[in-house]
Design a protein around this motif. Structure first.
Motif, PDB file in Angstrom:
ATOM      1  N   SER A  33       3.482 -10.467   9.499  1.00 30.00           N
ATOM      2  CA  SER A  33       2.953  -9.134   9.211  1.00 30.00           C
ATOM      3  C   SER A  33       3.840  -8.510   8.151  1.00 30.00           C
ATOM      4  N   ALA A  34       3.223  -8.024   7.071  1.00 23.79           N
ATOM      5  CA  ALA A  34       3.981  -7.402   5.987  1.00 23.79           C
ATOM      6  C   ALA A  34       4.169  -5.919   6.263  1.00 23.79           C
ATOM      7  N   VAL A  35       5.314  -5.391   5.853  1.00 23.47           N
ATOM      8  CA  VAL A  35       5.603  -3.963   5.990  1.00 23.47           C
ATOM      9  C   VAL A  35       5.842  -3.402   4.595  1.00 23.47           C
ATOM     10  N   PHE A  36       4.922  -2.552   4.147  1.00 15.23           N
ATOM     11  CA  PHE A  36       5.015  -1.962   2.818  1.00 15.23           C
ATOM     12  C   PHE A  36       5.434  -0.510   2.936  1.00 15.23           C
ATOM     13  N   ILE A  37       6.600  -0.185   2.387  1.00 12.19           N
ATOM     14  CA  ILE A  37       7.074   1.199   2.338  1.00 12.19           C
ATOM     15  C   ILE A  37       6.914   1.670   0.902  1.00 12.19           C
ATOM     16  N   GLY A  38       5.938   2.535   0.682  1.00 12.95           N
ATOM     17  CA  GLY A  38       5.653   2.982  -0.678  1.00 12.95           C
ATOM     18  C   GLY A  38       4.503   3.965  -0.695  1.00 12.95           C
ATOM     19  N   GLY A  39       3.898   4.134  -1.857  1.00 11.33           N
ATOM     20  CA  GLY A  39       2.760   5.037  -1.982  1.00 11.33           C
ATOM     21  C   GLY A  39       1.535   4.475  -1.298  1.00 11.33           C
ATOM     22  N   THR A  40       0.866   5.280  -0.512  1.00  8.09           N
ATOM     23  CA  THR A  40      -0.286   4.797   0.260  1.00  8.09           C
ATOM     24  C   THR A  40      -1.422   4.332  -0.650  1.00  8.09           C
ATOM     25  N   ASP A  41      -1.482   4.842  -1.872  1.00  6.30           N
ATOM     26  CA  ASP A  41      -2.547   4.429  -2.784  1.00  6.30           C
ATOM     27  C   ASP A  41      -2.394   2.972  -3.226  1.00  6.30           C
ATOM     28  N   ALA A  42      -1.206   2.406  -3.040  1.00  3.00           N
ATOM     29  CA  ALA A  42      -0.962   1.010  -3.419  1.00  3.00           C
ATOM     30  C   ALA A  42      -1.108   0.065  -2.242  1.00  3.00           C
ATOM     31  N   GLY A  43      -1.395   0.601  -1.059  1.00  2.00           N
ATOM     32  CA  GLY A  43      -1.461  -0.218   0.140  1.00  2.00           C
ATOM     33  C   GLY A  43      -2.444  -1.365   0.052  1.00  2.00           C
ATOM     34  N   GLN A  44      -3.657  -1.101  -0.425  1.00  5.16           N
ATOM     35  CA  GLN A  44      -4.669  -2.149  -0.495  1.00  5.16           C
ATOM     36  C   GLN A  44      -4.306  -3.207  -1.532  1.00  5.16           C
ATOM     37  N   THR A  45      -3.716  -2.767  -2.641  1.00  2.00           N
ATOM     38  CA  THR A  45      -3.293  -3.715  -3.672  1.00  2.00           C
ATOM     39  C   THR A  45      -2.240  -4.673  -3.128  1.00  2.00           C
ATOM     40  N   VAL A  46      -1.285  -4.116  -2.384  1.00  2.36           N
ATOM     41  CA  VAL A  46      -0.250  -4.943  -1.760  1.00  2.36           C
ATOM     42  C   VAL A  46      -0.874  -5.898  -0.740  1.00  2.36           C
ATOM     43  N   ALA A  47      -1.816  -5.395   0.051  1.00  2.00           N
ATOM     44  CA  ALA A  47      -2.475  -6.227   1.065  1.00  2.00           C
ATOM     45  C   ALA A  47      -3.202  -7.393   0.416  1.00  2.00           C
ATOM     46  N   ASP A  48      -3.876  -7.139  -0.703  1.00  2.00           N
ATOM     47  CA  ASP A  48      -4.590  -8.209  -1.396  1.00  2.00           C
ATOM     48  C   ASP A  48      -3.633  -9.289  -1.875  1.00  2.00           C
ATOM     49  N   ALA A  49      -2.408  -8.887  -2.233  1.00  3.50           N
ATOM     50  CA  ALA A  49      -1.424  -9.856  -2.718  1.00  3.50           C
ATOM     51  C   ALA A  49      -0.819 -10.669  -1.583  1.00  3.50           C
ATOM     52  N   VAL A  50      -0.419 -10.000  -0.503  1.00  5.23           N
ATOM     53  CA  VAL A  50       0.326 -10.702   0.554  1.00  5.23           C
ATOM     54  C   VAL A  50      -0.557 -11.490   1.512  1.00  5.23           C
ATOM     55  N   LYS A  51      -1.831 -11.140   1.611  1.00  6.88           N
ATOM     56  CA  LYS A  51      -2.685 -11.877   2.555  1.00  6.88           C
ATOM     57  C   LYS A  51      -2.903 -13.318   2.101  1.00  6.88           C
ATOM     58  N   ALA A  52      -2.717 -13.563   0.809  1.00  5.35           N
ATOM     59  CA  ALA A  52      -2.849 -14.925   0.297  1.00  5.35           C
ATOM     60  C   ALA A  52      -1.704 -15.813   0.760  1.00  5.35           C
ATOM     61  N   TYR A  53      -0.643 -15.190   1.289  1.00  4.64           N
ATOM     62  CA  TYR A  53       0.515 -15.953   1.770  1.00  4.64           C
ATOM     63  C   TYR A  53       0.688 -15.814   3.279  1.00  4.64           C
ATOM     64  N   GLY A  54      -0.409 -15.497   3.961  1.00  3.10           N
ATOM     65  CA  GLY A  54      -0.403 -15.561   5.416  1.00  3.10           C
ATOM     66  C   GLY A  54      -0.259 -14.262   6.160  1.00  3.10           C
ATOM     67  N   ALA A  55      -0.149 -13.122   5.467  1.00  7.51           N
ATOM     68  CA  ALA A  55       0.023 -11.848   6.174  1.00  7.51           C
ATOM     69  C   ALA A  55      -1.260 -11.477   6.916  1.00  7.51           C
ATOM     70  N   GLU A  56      -1.186 -11.414   8.234  1.00  6.99           N
ATOM     71  CA  GLU A  56      -2.344 -11.050   9.045  1.00  6.99           C
ATOM     72  C   GLU A  56      -2.537  -9.534   9.069  1.00  6.99           C
ATOM     73  N   LYS A  57      -1.429  -8.804   9.103  1.00  3.99           N
ATOM     74  CA  LYS A  57      -1.479  -7.349   9.075  1.00  3.99           C
ATOM     75  C   LYS A  57      -0.571  -6.840   7.963  1.00  3.99           C
ATOM     76  N   VAL A  58      -0.933  -5.682   7.431  1.00  3.03           N
ATOM     77  CA  VAL A  58      -0.087  -5.038   6.429  1.00  3.03           C
ATOM     78  C   VAL A  58       0.119  -3.598   6.873  1.00  3.03           C
ATOM     79  N   TYR A  59       1.309  -3.322   7.384  1.00  2.00           N
ATOM     80  CA  TYR A  59       1.639  -1.967   7.814  1.00  2.00           C
ATOM     81  C   TYR A  59       2.042  -1.154   6.583  1.00  2.00           C
ATOM     82  N   VAL A  60       1.350  -0.047   6.364  1.00  2.00           N
ATOM     83  CA  VAL A  60       1.630   0.795   5.208  1.00  2.00           C
ATOM     84  C   VAL A  60       2.324   2.066   5.685  1.00  2.00           C
ATOM     85  N   ILE A  61       3.559   2.252   5.230  1.00  4.18           N
ATOM     86  CA  ILE A  61       4.352   3.428   5.596  1.00  4.18           C
ATOM     87  C   ILE A  61       4.517   4.306   4.365  1.00  4.18           C
ATOM     88  N   ASP A  62       4.004   5.515   4.445  1.00  2.40           N
ATOM     89  CA  ASP A  62       4.097   6.469   3.339  1.00  2.40           C
ATOM     90  C   ASP A  62       5.570   6.805   3.081  1.00  2.40           C
TER      91      ASP A  62
END
Length: 317
Positions: A33-62
């Motif tokens: 599970s990936a943990v992204f600490i950053g701007g919430t508007d970039a959450g989906q972009t990050v999810a699209d990148a990391v899911k290709a490497y096995g991330a089942e969940k992407v927790y987005v922390i503003d």
């Protein structure tokens, strides 16, 4: 299957290679599970990148209440996210900041901590390279949630499709954690060269340059490479510490590493010895660097490098 939290290493939402390496290692331990600490508007972009490497969940922390502070708020955010979860481990890229975050997390959880791992096995056993790479040891956390930082370039990223489900997570940062504030920051001047720890080719210079890094930089630009430096070059003030390769600098593992005017002290070797192909240029035929190279040139780098650069540019034209 237990979750493995991986802190995303990114620049303004652009995911960096060490994240993919950690997700690959996390897949050995459990469900990444990936943990992204950053701007919430970039959450989906990050999810699209990391899911290709096995991330089942992407927790987005503003990061609104986090970005202008030091490491304490990030440690609190990870603590709150991890609380109550069945975790196999928490993995972070091994940077100076993340090692402090990891230390704080380990204290908060009463857990064991492993830093600068270079490999992980399915049972959580970590391999570490210590004493400037002269010894290899294995360690395993036996108390609490394992908190592990992993050196960049320790694993080859492997694609493995994950769901990449975006899950916003709200955190509450204490006043104590926000007591230290960043008042000003300036972006590093862009060089057009790749990031040192992510580059496929690295050209490094040492004491033998005499402070003249022009030939090193010209060759790097001809090859599309990153520029590195030995500790001697950094201590002399010729290059910034951000470009230091070695035990107290950065660890690189490129496809090609060119060492120009670098003697090959064990401190430097610890940061580049896993490079796939190593080429050295040095006037001293007895230099220790020649003991580990694939190709060695005994000669003056100020003569050899310009000639090589010219040949490369001619081939490209």
């Amino acid at each position: 299957m237990s979750e493995v939290l991986v802190l995303v290493d990114h620049v303004a939402g652009t995911v960096k290679k060490p994240t993919y390496e950690l997700l690959t290692l996390a897949g050995r331990l459990g469900e990444p599970s990936a943990v992204f600490i950053g701007g919430t508007d970039a959450g989906q972009t990050v999810a699209d990148a990391v899911k290709a490497y096995g991330a089942e969940k992407v927790y987005v922390i503003d990061d609104t209440d986090i970005r202008d502070h030091l490491v304490a708020p990030k440690a609190e955010a990870l603590q709150q996210l991890a609380a109550g979860k069945d975790l196999a481990a928490i993995l972070l890229p091994s940077t100076a900041e993340n090692k402090e975050i990891a230390g704080r997390l380990a204290v908060k959880f009463g857990s064991g901590l492993i830093t600068d791992a270079v490999d992980l096995e399915a049972d959580g056993t970590a391999t570490q390279s210590v004493f400037a790479g002269s010894h290899t040891l294995t360690a395993k956390v036996t108390t609490g949630i394992p908190v592990i930082t992993v050196k960049p370039n320790s694993a080859a990223p492997e694609k493995s499709a994950g769901a990449g489900a975006v899950t916003p997570f709200a955190v509450t940062i204490s006043e104590a954690a926000r007591s230290a504030r960043i008042e000003d920051s300036r972006p590093r001047a862009a060089t057009g060269r790749p990031e040192l720890t992510e580059a496929a080719i690295v050209v490094s210079g040492g004491r033998g340059t005499g402070g003249g890094f022009g030939p090193v930089e010209d060759l790097a630009d001809a090859l599309g490479a990153a520029v590195g430096a030995s500790r001697a070059a950094v201590d002399s003030g010729w290059m910034p510490h951000t470009l230091q390769v070695g035990q107290t600098g950065k660890t690189v593992s490129p496809q090609l590493y060119v060492a120009a005017g670098i003697s090959g002290a064990i401190q430097h070797r610890a940061g580049m010895q896993t490079s796939k192909t190593i080429v050295a240029v040095n006037k001293d035929e007895e230099a220790p660097i020649f003991d580990m190279v694939d190709f060695g040139v005994v000669g003056d780098l100020h003569t050899v490098l310009p000639a090589l650069t010219e040949d490369i540019n001619n081939l490209k034209s």
